[in-house]
Design an enzyme around this catalytic site. Structure first.
Site, PDB file in Angstrom:
ATOM      1  N   GLU A  40      10.920  -8.580 -90.157  1.00 19.38           N
ATOM      2  CA  GLU A  40      10.206  -9.776 -90.414  1.00 19.38           C
ATOM      3  C   GLU A  40      11.172 -10.804 -91.274  1.00 19.38           C
ATOM      4  O   GLU A  40      12.178 -10.202 -92.082  1.00 19.38           O
ATOM      5  CB  GLU A  40       8.853  -9.649 -90.981  1.00 19.38           C
ATOM      6  CG  GLU A  40       8.942  -9.020 -92.174  1.00 19.38           C
ATOM      7  CD  GLU A  40       7.530  -9.076 -93.137  1.00 19.38           C
ATOM      8  OE1 GLU A  40       7.309 -10.108 -93.452  1.00 19.38           O
ATOM      9  OE2 GLU A  40       6.892  -8.139 -93.341  1.00 19.38           O
TER      10      GLU A  40
ATOM     11  N   LYS B 186       5.041 -20.274 -93.311  1.00 24.73           N
ATOM     12  CA  LYS B 186       4.569 -18.667 -93.001  1.00 24.73           C
ATOM     13  C   LYS B 186       4.045 -18.740 -91.743  1.00 24.73           C
ATOM     14  O   LYS B 186       2.803 -19.216 -91.661  1.00 24.73           O
ATOM     15  CB  LYS B 186       3.698 -18.366 -94.173  1.00 24.73           C
ATOM     16  CG  LYS B 186       3.462 -16.567 -94.443  1.00 24.73           C
ATOM     17  CD  LYS B 186       2.654 -16.571 -95.449  1.00 24.73           C
ATOM     18  CE  LYS B 186       2.263 -15.021 -95.415  1.00 24.73           C
ATOM     19  NZ  LYS B 186       1.403 -14.712 -96.526  1.00 24.73           N
TER      20      LYS B 186
ATOM     21  N   VAL C 205       4.011 -10.227 -89.920  1.00 24.54           N
ATOM     22  CA  VAL C 205       3.993  -9.312 -89.247  1.00 24.54           C
ATOM     23  C   VAL C 205       3.415  -9.698 -87.692  1.00 24.54           C
ATOM     24  O   VAL C 205       4.161  -9.197 -86.800  1.00 24.54           O
ATOM     25  CB  VAL C 205       2.897  -8.172 -89.727  1.00 24.54           C
ATOM     26  CG1 VAL C 205       2.699  -6.774 -88.803  1.00 24.54           C
ATOM     27  CG2 VAL C 205       3.763  -7.528 -90.920  1.00 24.54           C
TER      28      VAL C 205
ATOM     29  N   ASP D  17     -11.931 -13.536 -94.933  1.00 25.77           N
ATOM     30  CA  ASP D  17     -10.137 -13.588 -95.000  1.00 25.77           C
ATOM     31  C   ASP D  17      -9.716 -12.144 -94.357  1.00 25.77           C
ATOM     32  O   ASP D  17      -9.747 -11.102 -95.225  1.00 25.77           O
ATOM     33  CB  ASP D  17      -9.874 -13.794 -96.426  1.00 25.77           C
ATOM     34  CG  ASP D  17      -8.471 -14.110 -96.396  1.00 25.77           C
ATOM     35  OD1 ASP D  17      -7.732 -13.922 -95.689  1.00 25.77           O
ATOM     36  OD2 ASP D  17      -7.718 -14.517 -97.577  1.00 25.77           O
TER      37      ASP D  17
ATOM     38  N   SER E 247      -6.480 -10.601 -92.140  1.00 26.37           N
ATOM     39  CA  SER E 247      -5.079 -11.100 -91.586  1.00 26.37           C
ATOM     40  C   SER E 247      -5.104 -10.960 -90.043  1.00 26.37           C
ATOM     41  O   SER E 247      -5.657 -10.196 -89.375  1.00 26.37           O
ATOM     42  CB  SER E 247      -4.085 -10.043 -92.204  1.00 26.37           C
ATOM     43  OG  SER E 247      -2.863 -10.236 -91.446  1.00 26.37           O
ATOM     44  N   ALA E 248      -4.449 -11.794 -89.510  1.00 26.41           N
ATOM     45  CA  ALA E 248      -4.152 -11.897 -87.987  1.00 26.41           C
ATOM     46  C   ALA E 248      -3.239 -10.622 -87.592  1.00 26.41           C
ATOM     47  O   ALA E 248      -3.164 -10.249 -86.423  1.00 26.41           O
ATOM     48  CB  ALA E 248      -3.484 -13.051 -87.666  1.00 26.41           C
ATOM     49  N   ASP E 249      -2.694  -9.951 -88.576  1.00 27.89           N
ATOM     50  CA  ASP E 249      -1.815  -8.926 -88.316  1.00 27.89           C
ATOM     51  C   ASP E 249      -2.649  -7.649 -87.595  1.00 27.89           C
ATOM     52  O   ASP E 249      -2.218  -7.154 -86.808  1.00 27.89           O
ATOM     53  CB  ASP E 249      -1.233  -7.917 -89.559  1.00 27.89           C
ATOM     54  CG  ASP E 249      -0.205  -8.979 -90.289  1.00 27.89           C
ATOM     55  OD1 ASP E 249       0.053  -9.986 -90.047  1.00 27.89           O
ATOM     56  OD2 ASP E 249       0.153  -8.634 -91.498  1.00 27.89           O
TER      57      ASP E 249
ATOM     58  N   LYS F  38      -0.935  -3.320 -97.488  1.00 22.75           N
ATOM     59  CA  LYS F  38      -0.751  -3.818 -98.957  1.00 22.75           C
ATOM     60  C   LYS F  38      -1.813  -3.494 -99.859  1.00 22.75           C
ATOM     61  O   LYS F  38      -3.127  -3.664 -99.594  1.00 22.75           O
ATOM     62  CB  LYS F  38      -0.394  -5.290 -98.956  1.00 22.75           C
ATOM     63  CG  LYS F  38       1.021  -5.754 -98.276  1.00 22.75           C
ATOM     64  CD  LYS F  38       0.974  -7.318 -98.562  1.00 22.75           C
ATOM     65  CE  LYS F  38       2.426  -7.665 -97.845  1.00 22.75           C
ATOM     66  NZ  LYS F  38       2.338  -8.062 -96.320  1.00 22.75           N
TER      67      LYS F  38
END
EC number: 4.2.1.70
Length: 304
Positions: free
Chosen positions: A24, A85, A105, A137, A139-141, A158
């Site tokens: 990435e 981003k 990601v 909230d 993440s789209a990951d 993380k």
């Protein structure tokens, strides 16, 4: 005309059916300061080459989806300002507008799959943020792992995230979460999170076979390979907990939300640990690159 622009080195590796590992670019533009970010990018690419695979750092440069960057492109990206981003939602818009963006990601997985690359090394994935029951909230990951068939090697999610909720979302979406060589889920800078890993594998060959088996079964999505940071480089979870709590409280007090949260927290943790988190981050990315190269080599040796 192809939407994917391969670097000469990546194009040659794919044409010759040699192993390739995707990387990435948000870790370069949003994860580390200059010039450590460029040094890290070069070092990770060199580590992958040393371990028998070709690195393919991915970014959108002036609207072009680049899979594999030249050293000049790496230098320019590492010093660029106001780089977008990019995730699944905004990658196409960035390309259509001729802009420059670094891939998260999710976006890296999309680009890698388009290029025919099955293995991707990163630091840590995004996940469910603390307080997500109010903010939503997430993440789209996580959704990307459920739909795009790329094996992602990370040091877990993380540590700034809500790890139990992140695991629940991954399980709901049918994503295999595989800890390497241990039963405890790694937590990015720390080897142990205190959470049992859903799955465990002890070799690159096993992980490669599992990737191929998912494809043979017609199952969508990829695998999350949670590779613990080397013991000598870790920051114990008990040392990090008060630091993460302070950084999170500061973000809330300043009204920081959305995509700005993770870069803010990583920067504050870097400051509060007096640079220790950055050293650990570099070590874990290198460790993941080595494992990803081994998995890519094993995949190339399997039929299909």
């Amino acid at each position: 005309m192809s939407l994917v622009h391969l670097s000469p080195a990546v194009a040659a590796a794919l044409a010759e059916d040699r192993p390739v590992v995707a990387l990435e670019s948000t870790i370069i533009t949003h994860g580390m300061p200059w010039p450590q970010n460029l040094d890290m990018a070069r070092t990770v690419e060199a580590e992958i080459r040393t371990n028998g695979a070709e690195p393919a750092t991915i970014a959108v440069l002036d609207g072009r989806l680049c899979v594999g960057l030249t050293d000049a492109q790496l230098q320019a990206l590492a010093q660029a300002k106001n780089v977008a981003k990019l995730s699944r939602a905004d990658m196409a818009v960035c390309m259509a507008q001729g802009q420059t963006g670094a891939t998260t990601v999710a976006a890296t997985m999309i680009a890698a799959h388009l290029a025919g690359i099955a293995v991707f090394a990163t630091g840590g994935i995004g996940g469910v943020h603390k307080g997500a029951e109010s903010s939503f909230d997430i993440s789209a990951d996580l959704a990307e792992l459920a739909q795009t068939p790329v094996t992602v090697v990370a040091a877990g999610a993380k540590a700034i995230l809500d790890l139990p909720k992140t695991l629940e979302v991954l399980e709901t979406n049918g994503v295999p979460v595989i800890a390497v060589g241990q039963d405890d889920l790694p937590a990015f800078w720390s080897r142990a999170s205190g959470l049992p890993a859903p799955l465990r594998m002890d070799s690159a060959a096993e992980i490669a076979r599992a990737h191929k088996m998912r494809a043979a079964l017609g199952l969508p999505g990829g695998q999350l390979v949670a590779n613990p940071i080397p013991e000598a480089d870790e920051i114990p979870a008990e040392d990090l907990a008060p630091v993460i709590a302070q950084a999170t409280a500061e973000a809330e007090a300043q009204g920081i939300a959305g995509k700005a949260v993770t870069p803010f927290l990583l920067q504050r943790i870097f400051e509060l640990t007096e640079g220790r988190s950055l050293a650990a981050n570099i070590a874990l990315v290198l460790n993941n690159a080595r494992l990803a190269a081994a998995i890519a080599r094993e995949m190339n040796s399997l039929p299909g």
